[in-house]
Write a protein that holds these residues in place. Structure first.
Motif: not given
Length: 110
Positions: A31-35, A46-49
């Motif tokens: 996934g991706w987070y940002r700040q 976020v993404i699961g398999s």
């Protein structure tokens, strides 16, 4: 696991960008987070398999996360970008442990 992110840049409000993150091995959750400056790191998506995805409320309907399991790569398509999306975006991976990419800057001008 090592993560290599790419695709950030400068775009005008309303524009689009696509981020990519390649992992050195197979990953369960990516996934991706940002700040943003002066703020805490926050979840973007976020993404699961299996392809199930979860989005933060501010990006729902504008961002789409996807993955290519054969390439161990996750993508973030960002449309209708807003100045408040400006941040450093970090790729995230969860397998045995949490791994973070190096961060890529996304700047949205008004």
């Amino acid at each position: 696991v090592q993560l290599q992110a790419s695709g950030g840049g400068l775009v005008q409000a309303g524009g689009s960008l696509r981020l990519s993150c390649a992992a050195s091995g197979s990953i369960n959750v990516m996934g991706w987070y940002r700040q943003a400056p002066g703020k805490q790191r926050e979840l973007v998506a976020v993404i699961g398999s299996g392809g199930s995805a979860r989005y933060a409320d501010p990006v729902k309907g504008r961002f789409t996360i996807s993955r290519d399991n054969a390439k161990n790569t996750v993508y973030l398509q960002m449309n209708s970008l807003k100045p408040e999306d400006t941040a450093v975006y970090y790729c995230y991976a969860l397998s045995v442990e949490v791994s973070w990419g190096q961060g890529t800057q996304v700047t949205v001008s008004s």
